[in-house]
Design a protein around this motif. Structure first.
Motif, short mmCIF file in Angstrom:
data_model
loop_
_atom_site.label_atom_id
_atom_site.label_comp_id
_atom_site.label_asym_id
_atom_site.label_seq_id
_atom_site.Cartn_x
_atom_site.Cartn_y
_atom_site.Cartn_z
N MET A 257 0.87 -1.17 0.00
CA MET A 257 0.00 0.00 0.00
C MET A 257 0.91 1.23 0.00
O MET A 257 1.58 1.51 0.99
CB MET A 257 -0.90 0.01 1.23
N ASP B 252 -0.11 7.99 -2.32
CA ASP B 252 -0.14 8.76 -3.56
C ASP B 252 0.21 10.21 -3.28
O ASP B 252 0.62 10.56 -2.17
CB ASP B 252 -1.49 8.61 -4.28
N GLU C 119 -2.90 9.43 0.23
CA GLU C 119 -3.83 8.31 0.39
C GLU C 119 -3.13 7.02 -0.04
O GLU C 119 -2.45 6.98 -1.07
CB GLU C 119 -5.09 8.53 -0.45
N ARG D 184 -2.72 3.39 -1.52
CA ARG D 184 -3.35 2.60 -2.57
C ARG D 184 -2.55 1.33 -2.83
O ARG D 184 -1.32 1.33 -2.75
CB ARG D 184 -3.48 3.42 -3.86
N GLN E 125 -0.55 -1.02 -4.85
CA GLN E 125 0.24 -0.83 -6.05
C GLN E 125 1.01 -2.08 -6.47
O GLN E 125 1.50 -2.15 -7.59
CB GLN E 125 1.22 0.34 -5.87
N GLY F 218 -4.33 0.12 -7.65
CA GLY F 218 -4.71 1.53 -7.74
C GLY F 218 -5.84 1.90 -6.81
O GLY F 218 -6.11 3.09 -6.61
N GLU F 219 -6.48 0.91 -6.20
CA GLU F 219 -7.59 1.20 -5.30
C GLU F 219 -7.08 1.60 -3.92
O GLU F 219 -6.06 1.10 -3.44
CB GLU F 219 -8.53 0.01 -5.18
N SER F 220 -7.84 2.48 -3.27
CA SER F 220 -7.51 2.89 -1.91
C SER F 220 -7.99 1.82 -0.93
O SER F 220 -8.69 0.86 -1.30
CB SER F 220 -8.20 4.21 -1.58
N GLU G 129 -11.72 1.70 -0.98
CA GLU G 129 -12.27 1.10 -2.19
C GLU G 129 -12.13 -0.41 -2.19
O GLU G 129 -13.03 -1.14 -2.62
CB GLU G 129 -11.57 1.70 -3.42
#
Length: 376
Positions: free
Chosen positions: A199, A202, A206, A208, A210, A227-229, A232
């Motif tokens: 994680m 960004d 936040e 995300r 990766q 790419g999701e947080s 998400e």
């Protein structure tokens, strides 16, 4: 006087000096170059020594460790941990990676997944590659040889050296130089049972997803989540946003390098013991998900308690948060034989309805729950 000087200049001794001068000059230059290289080598070794993580001293070496004689950790999260809560506890660096008597079997289960299903199990990219290098150094170079010296033996110096896994007979490099990031992840996946999810913060701070080395995902399709947080990723989990969303985000931001926290997550898997699951373990309403009839009438021989031991830590250089997952599978027959059947059934029945549906209780519950409640 000039004649005397001329004779002295070309005396035999002077002639020998003139003949040897070029050789002496060359030898002097060689020695100078050698000394410079020795000083550079000493500086490099001193630099490597100084680069030792201050947290390395927190790794307690297990000098008499024999993984073949170690039972898996005791876990009964259905008794002690509620659902949809962080349920976190402080951990120590020494317990980041665990070894027990099931090690070789699970490593053998991971190898074909890494080599034949890399599109699902290995995730790299520009945003995560620096963190992959850092984790390789932390786990493969620093941690494993220090924590398990009877299993991982260092051979040679840092650059050009290697580590031998005495349990499997394989070796891996003692440096990231010359390795692709996919190779680094593969080496990690081939030597430990834990999966790692990266994680990364960004531009707005936040975190995300990766990258990952994920051989044992429990119904989690990693490539589709890149790419999701954090929010998400957990959006399908009922109650997560309302109860945990903001607090988890704040916790990630407050974490300091060297912090270790852990929790247990658990569910029932009623169609076999395989740990590689990219779907099928959770129910997603509003989608076109198809649920097998087998879920409603499972064989008790194929029913397992699936527990994930999860830890979080932050890397000092890249600030990536590493979500580490170690998975355990226990046959429900064993849970019941140990006298925990009723406790597990009661924990399942106490789930909030939304979470129960997410765990697919509406399918297997009608058959499994009464069986767990029966007296032995």
């Amino acid at each position: 006087m000039l004649e005397i000087a001329h004779n002295k200049l070309f005396a035999p001794e002077a002639l020998w000096f003139l003949l040897l001068a070029p050789a002496l000059l060359a030898l002097t230059q060689i020695m100078k170059t050698f000394n410079q290289k020795q000083k550079q080598k000493q500086k490099l070794e001193t630099k490597e020594l100084n680069e030792k993580s201050p947290k390395d001293d927190e790794i307690e070496p297990l000098w008499d460790f024999d993984f073949r004689k170690v039972d898996p950790i005791k876990y009964q999260p259905y008794k002690t941990q509620g659902h949809v809560t962080m349920g976190i506890q402080k951990r120590v660096r020494s317990d980041w990676i665990r070894m027990d008597r099931g090690y070789l079997g699970r490593i053998q289960e991971r190898l074909p997944l890494i080599r034949e299903k890399a599109e699902f199990t290995i995730g790299t990219g520009e945003a995560v590659n620096p963190a992959i290098e850092e984790l390789y150094e932390e786990i493969m170079i620093r941690y494993l040889p220090a924590r398990f010296p009877t299993m991982f033996k260092t051979q040679g110096k840092m650059r050009g050296g290697s580590v031998k896994n005495l349990a499997t007979g394989t070796t891996y490099p003692l440096t990231t130089e010359g390795l692709t990031h996919a190779q680094m992840l593969a080496y990690m996946g081939e030597n430990v049972e834990e999966d790692f999810y990266f994680m990364c913060p960004d531009a707005d701070g936040e975190y995300r997803l990766q990258g990952y080395i994920a051989c044992f995902p429990g119904g989690f399709l990693s490539p589709s989540r890149v790419g999701e947080s954090v929010r998400e990723i957990h959006k399908p989990v009922p109650g997560y946003e309302r109860k945990l969303g903001l607090s988890v985000d704040r916790y990630f931001a407050r974490m300091q390098p060297g912090d270790f926290i852990g929790r247990m997550n658990w569910s029932l898997q009623v169609d076999g013991a395989d740990l590689f699951r990219t779907d099928g373990n959770n129910y997603y309403p509003g989608t076109e998900q198809e649920v097998s009839d087998y879920k409603e009438d499972p064989s008790f021989d194929e029913c397992y308690l699936r527990v994930e031991h999860q830890t979080l830590t932050k890397l000092p250089r890249t600030s990536a948060v590493i979500f580490t997952v170690r998975s355990y599978m226990t046959p429900l027959h064993q849970v019941k034989a140990e006298g925990d059947g009723k406790a597990l059934a009661e924990a399942i029945e106490s789930m909030p309805q939304g979470l129960g549906h997410y765990k697919m209780v509406q399918y297997w519950g009608r058959k499994v729950l009464p069986w767990l409640m029966e007296d032995i």
